[in-house]
Design an enzyme around this catalytic site. Structure first.
Site, PDB file in Angstrom:
ATOM      1  N   GLY A  33      -1.276   8.579   3.632  1.00 58.87           N
ATOM      2  CA  GLY A  33      -0.656   7.544   4.465  1.00 58.87           C
ATOM      3  C   GLY A  33       0.847   7.585   4.336  1.00 58.87           C
ATOM      4  O   GLY A  33       1.403   8.584   3.880  1.00 58.87           O
ATOM      5  N   ASN A  34       1.517   6.526   4.762  1.00 61.27           N
ATOM      6  CA  ASN A  34       2.971   6.461   4.626  1.00 61.27           C
ATOM      7  C   ASN A  34       3.408   5.006   4.520  1.00 61.27           C
ATOM      8  O   ASN A  34       2.589   4.100   4.594  1.00 61.27           O
ATOM      9  CB  ASN A  34       3.657   7.184   5.799  1.00 61.27           C
ATOM     10  CG  ASN A  34       3.326   6.543   7.126  1.00 61.27           C
ATOM     11  OD1 ASN A  34       3.739   5.428   7.413  1.00 61.27           O
ATOM     12  ND2 ASN A  34       2.534   7.243   7.952  1.00 61.27           N
ATOM     13  N   HIS A  35       4.718   4.810   4.340  1.00 65.12           N
ATOM     14  CA  HIS A  35       5.252   3.473   4.037  1.00 65.12           C
ATOM     15  C   HIS A  35       5.498   2.578   5.245  1.00 65.12           C
ATOM     16  O   HIS A  35       6.110   1.531   5.100  1.00 65.12           O
ATOM     17  CB  HIS A  35       6.569   3.613   3.278  1.00 65.12           C
ATOM     18  CG  HIS A  35       6.422   4.198   1.916  1.00 65.12           C
ATOM     19  ND1 HIS A  35       5.657   3.614   0.946  1.00 65.12           N
ATOM     20  CD2 HIS A  35       6.917   5.333   1.371  1.00 65.12           C
ATOM     21  CE1 HIS A  35       5.701   4.351  -0.149  1.00 65.12           C
ATOM     22  NE2 HIS A  35       6.461   5.405   0.087  1.00 65.12           N
ATOM     23  N   ALA A 101       4.027   5.270  12.862  1.00 63.34           N
ATOM     24  CA  ALA A 101       4.324   6.407  11.990  1.00 63.34           C
ATOM     25  C   ALA A 101       3.008   7.151  11.804  1.00 63.34           C
ATOM     26  O   ALA A 101       2.290   6.956  10.817  1.00 63.34           O
ATOM     27  CB  ALA A 101       4.880   5.927  10.669  1.00 63.34           C
TER      28      ALA A 101
END
Ligand code: CTP
Ligand code: CA
Length: 227
Positions: A33-35, A101
């Site tokens: 995943g990402n922030h 994102a």
């Protein structure tokens, strides 16, 4: 009573917004995943809604919630799910804003059981995800206005302009991660809008809500403009 406060500027127009990160499963307990917090996407969906649009918000996993019951929220997890939901909502959308994102890669296969630690190193094989904005740009309808975001750390303008072209977008919102007050998690942002005509608009540091309102008013003034 929220509908009483809505402007009629985008009344009768459908809008599609993507937001948040995507999670790409590795096994039943792990993911890539990402922030991304989802804040910009939710703020843009709300700003479009307050301008009268009928909004579908396709969002990856976030802690965001909208106070506007009229926004049609479609929760998704993976990039593949987000692609399907965006494609389904896109044909009659007059305004499309892709802020998500999206994970660029996913594991080639998802293990059905938790992967156990063992003595050897582990190599995870990845494969590329479909680019949703690119796909929407390829099938852009007459009169449809498509906006993307570009999160960059270096050669920002050059990279953002390349995305504007390649993805056949009408505008790209450039988000520079070099800036402490911009980007993930924080409540403020500072962006530059790059329009396909060459017009550029810098939106100074302010709350993500205020930035979203400025982005939406830029979209409104350009939505009918010819190339
Ligand atoms: N995007 C998308 N689907 C993807 C990847 C990106 O819709 N699979 C959209 C994003 O929502 C954003 C824009 O494309 O509006 C640019 O995303 P970004 O990650 O900055 O660019 P990429 O084209 O993925 O290139 P890179 O990550 O290598 O900079
Ligand atoms: Ca990317």
């Amino acid at each position: 009573a929220e509908h009483l406060l809505r402007s009629k500027t985008l009344k009768g127009k459908k809008a599609l917004v993507s937001a948040g990160p995507t999670y790409e499963a590795i096994d039943p307990v792990r993911f890539i995943g990402n922030h991304s917090s989802g804040k910009m996407g939710f703020a843009i969906a709300e700003a479009l809604y307050m301008q009268g649009a009928e909004v579908t918000l396709v969002t990856g996993p976030t802690h965001q919630q909208t106070a506007y019951a009229g926004i049609h929220v479609v929760p998704v997890v993976s990039a593949g799910d987000m692609y399907d939901a965006c494609m389904a909502a896109s044909p009659d959308a007059a305004v499309i804003v892709m802020t998500a994102a999206v994970a660029d890669y996913r594991p080639v296969s998802v293990a059905s059981n938790k992967i156990k630690k063992n003595a050897a190193d582990w190599e995870l094989k990845l494969t590329k995800n479909e680019d949703i904005l690119l796909a929407l740009g390829k099938q852009k309808k007459a009169g449809q206005f498509i906006a993307g975001f570009a999160l960059e750390t270096n050669n920002e303008r050059e990279h953002a302009l390349a995305k504007l072209q390649t993805k056949n977008a009408d505008m790209i919102v450039l988000n520079s991660l070099n800036d402490e007050a911009a980007g993930f998690g924080v409540d403020t942002n500072q962006v530059t809008i790059l329009h396909r005509s060459g017009e550029e608009k810098k939106i100074g540091l302010q709350s993500k809500k205020a930035v979203a309102e400025e982005i939406v008013s830029f979209i409104i003034t350009h939505v009918h403009a010819k190339p």
